[in-house]
Design an enzyme around this catalytic site. Structure first.
Site: not given
Length: 400
Positions: A157, A222
């Site tokens: 990430d 996301d």
């Protein structure tokens, strides 16, 4: 653009070549499996992940399990570690959550023929508000630890980046981990699929560097189980077809099928579009709570076959008339997958033809509807009345 990537690597002092990560032999087709984040977020634990592994391995849908259909990664997202590293610099597993450790979890899924994924972050701390340790500056230590634990996939990430972060430093951070994973493989023999989750943060495009150093890379922010979000993500991912190939695929984030806020039509659209876009099929719902209808969507063998086609092509948009889109994907046996995608809020007829879809001009085509399984024949026109937010999905064979 390749020269730019090489220059960035030289500036960072890393000697890996940009295409090296793609030579790891992994992700020859898009990876399939499960990720826990959208189901339980930071409440992940060993019992839940074992339950999901058992479900993939044993629960039959129309006679076969999801594992038998190709869903074989069991991926642990954020919150598996303790907030501080050990004195030797290693990450420490939260034993209250994973009493057998990550290596124990790996042993459990490997015994079932499954694979284990883990989560990390390229900054100082992970994305969860509790802020678990990131891997910035610890790339070699962490990669070697995961390899020794027999981890098969690592999602990387992009939170809590250094204050002076920019394009070159972003590429250097992600490349450093790519090289660390390869070094760990050379030492241990453990291959780890590299999943980049930079997402285009701070206006830094994930192209062209992500396909050169990783196996899959996030292309959007996301996902959420809401139609406007799904629609936005599809729109952003469609133009990226030129980057996809065996070993390297665009990742528009997890499947939201079964998460409760999408209609069955919208769920079929996500499965159809992820399949024709050669996207990773990573389930984001608690499978033990999914309906039989949801499971049947995830288990659609015809859609999966399009997604897993060995050519590794991402479907290309051949027309878009006010949100009525046609995508075409060539398949290894000479067939063509066609998606008629209606992103609008009204039902509409969407049509294409063999020439527009890139097929040879012949007299007759067999057209299989991959949802109804109905087979028809056509002289070249492919057309359907498509509901709002729906997708008609076909496999077209030239028969004479």
């Amino acid at each position: 653009m390749r020269i730019i990537a090489v220059f960035v690597l030289l500036l960072s002092g890393i000697v890996v070549t940009p295409a090296q990560a793609l030579d790891n032999g992994l992700a020859r087709t898009p990876p399939m499996g499960f990720n826990n984040w959208n189901a339980v977020r930071c409440d992940v634990n060993q019992a839940f992940m074992r339950k999901i592994a058992d479900f993939l391995h044993t629960r039959k849908i129309d006679g076969r399990t999801l594992q038998q259909r190709g869903y074989n990664y069991v991926n642990i997202d954020d919150c598996w570690a303790l907030p501080q590293r050990a004195q030797d610099g290693n990450l420490v597993v939260d034993r209250a959550k994973f009493p057998d450790g990550i290596d124990g979890m790996a042993n459990y899924v490997h015994a079932q023929g499954l694979k284990l994924g883990i989560y990390a972050d390229s900054g100082s701390r992970t994305c969860d508000k509790k802020g678990f340790p990131g891997s910035f500056g610890f790339e070699k230590i962490d990669a070697l630890q995961w390899a020794r634990w027999k981890v098969d996939l690592m999602k990387y990430d992009n939170c809590n980046q250094p204050a002076d972060d920019n394009y070159e430093r972003t590429v250097a951070r992600y490349t450093a981990m790519g090289e660390a994973l390869l070094a760990a493989e050379r030492e241990t023999g453990q291959k780890i699929l590299y999943s980049l989750c930079q997402k285009g943060d701070r206006g830094i495009s994930p192209f062209p560097w992500s396909p050169q150093i990783g196996n899959i890379w996030r292309t959007t922010t996301d996902i959420r189980p809401q139609w406007p979000r799904i629609k936005m993500i599809i729109g952003k991912n469609i133009p990226l077809h030129k980057w996809a190939k065996p070993g390297a695929f665009n990742d528009p984030d997890m499947l939201e099928i079964g998460n409760g806020e999408l209609t069955q039509t919208e769920e079929q659209t996500q499965m159809s579009m992820w399949s024709i876009m050669a996207a990773p099929l990573l389930i984001g719902t608690d499978l033990t709570k999914a309906s039989e209808e949801d499971l049947k969507i995830l288990a659609n063998d015809d859609a999966i076959a399009v997604n897993q086609d060995p050519l590794g092509k991402q479907g290309e948009q051949v027309s878009n008339k006010g949100g009525l889109r046609v995508l075409s994907k060539p398949l290894a046996n000479g067939d063509t997958a066609i998606a008629l995608y209606n992103e609008t809020d009204s039902a509409a007829t969407i049509s294409t033809n063999a020439r527009e879809a890139g097929m040879l001009s012949i007299a007759r085509y067999e057209v299989k509807d991959l949802w109804s399984k109905k087979v028809t024949y056509s002289s070249g026109t492919i057309s359907a009345k498509v509901p709002a937010h729906g997708t008609a999905f076909f496999r077209v064979k030239q028969v004479g």
